[in-house]
Design a protein around this motif. Structure first.
Motif, PDB file in Angstrom:
ATOM      1  N   ALA A   1       1.158  -0.917   0.164  1.00 21.85           N
ATOM      2  CA  ALA A   1      -0.341   0.262   0.030  1.00 21.85           C
ATOM      3  C   ALA A   1       1.491   1.053   0.195  1.00 21.85           C
ATOM      4  O   ALA A   1       0.455   2.257  -0.360  1.00 21.85           O
ATOM      5  N   PHE A   2       2.151   0.606   0.283  1.00 22.32           N
ATOM      6  CA  PHE A   2       3.087   2.608   0.592  1.00 22.32           C
ATOM      7  C   PHE A   2       3.360   2.522  -0.761  1.00 22.32           C
ATOM      8  O   PHE A   2       3.232   3.934  -1.372  1.00 22.32           O
TER       9      PHE A   2
ATOM     10  N   LYS B   1       2.380   2.126  -3.491  1.00 18.56           N
ATOM     11  CA  LYS B   1       1.112   2.646  -4.630  1.00 18.56           C
ATOM     12  C   LYS B   1       0.530   3.616  -4.107  1.00 18.56           C
ATOM     13  O   LYS B   1       0.090   4.167  -4.959  1.00 18.56           O
ATOM     14  N   SER B   2       0.872   4.406  -3.004  1.00 21.55           N
ATOM     15  CA  SER B   2       0.608   5.528  -2.524  1.00 21.55           C
ATOM     16  C   SER B   2       1.480   6.306  -2.817  1.00 21.55           C
ATOM     17  O   SER B   2       2.474   6.432  -3.558  1.00 21.55           O
ATOM     18  N   PRO B   3       0.728   7.554  -3.306  1.00 22.13           N
ATOM     19  CA  PRO B   3       1.692   8.757  -3.905  1.00 22.13           C
ATOM     20  C   PRO B   3       3.212   9.139  -3.357  1.00 22.13           C
ATOM     21  O   PRO B   3       3.868   9.755  -4.401  1.00 22.13           O
ATOM     22  N   THR B   4       3.354   8.779  -1.582  1.00 24.40           N
ATOM     23  CA  THR B   4       4.515   8.955  -1.789  1.00 24.40           C
ATOM     24  C   THR B   4       6.420   7.772  -1.944  1.00 24.40           C
ATOM     25  O   THR B   4       6.460   7.833  -2.065  1.00 24.40           O
TER      26      THR B   4
END
Length: 168
Positions: A116-117, A119-122
């Motif tokens: 999830a990290f 795939k996140s913008p960050t």
């Protein structure tokens, strides 16, 4: 800069490969879903870019033979193109090896969070700037290593001098 990052990546993968047999012996085999999630993390983390950074120079080095043997240029170019799918298979094997290592070290729940990290913008930004970060870190690490080595020698000489010994 790229050479430093490639060297760093190559060293990291070499150490990883050396540790892989030990890891495999110590842990139970992960499930298919656990491995799939681990593979997703390996890919989304930018690891395939690191693998490409190691294999692309190998092909380029092979093509440098064109310089010394121009008569083989066409055949060598054909061979390089022929080898690319084979290298892709080798890359996929490395991704699978990495996925197994991730699955051994992280639970499925942890891998879901890591995925999830990434795939996140960050996380996407982190993966994009990672090569630049590695270049910066490797450059600074070289300077730091030299400074620490000098510091250690200065301190060791001072302490040995207090004890009546001279170090060169």
């Amino acid at each position: 800069m790229i050479r430093s990052a490639s060297r760093f990546a190559a060293t990291s993968f070499a150490l990883f490969m050396l540790a892989s047999p030990v890891l495999a012996q110590q842990a139970p085999q992960p499930t298919a879903s656990h491995l799939a999630l681990a593979r997703d993390v390996a890919i989304s983390s930018g690891m395939t870019r690191s693998i490409d950074a190691m294999t692309a120079p190998l092909l380029a080095q092979l093509q440098q033979m064109n310089v010394t043997r121009p008569e083989v240029k066409k055949d060598l170019d054909d061979v390089v193109e022929m080898l690319k799918p084979e290298l892709e298979l080798q890359k996929q094997k490395m991704v699978e090896t990495a996925a197994k290592a991730f699955a051994i070290r992280l639970t499925e729940a942890e891998l879901k969070e890591v995925s999830a990290f990434y795939k996140s913008p960050t996380g996407v930004k982190y993966v994009q700037i990672q090569p630049l970060l590695l270049d910066d870190i490797v450059t600074e690490l070289a300077t730091w290593t030299q400074n620490v080595a000098e510091y250690i020698m200065i301190r060791a000489r001072a302490e040995m001098s207090k004890r009546g010994h001279q170090l060169q």
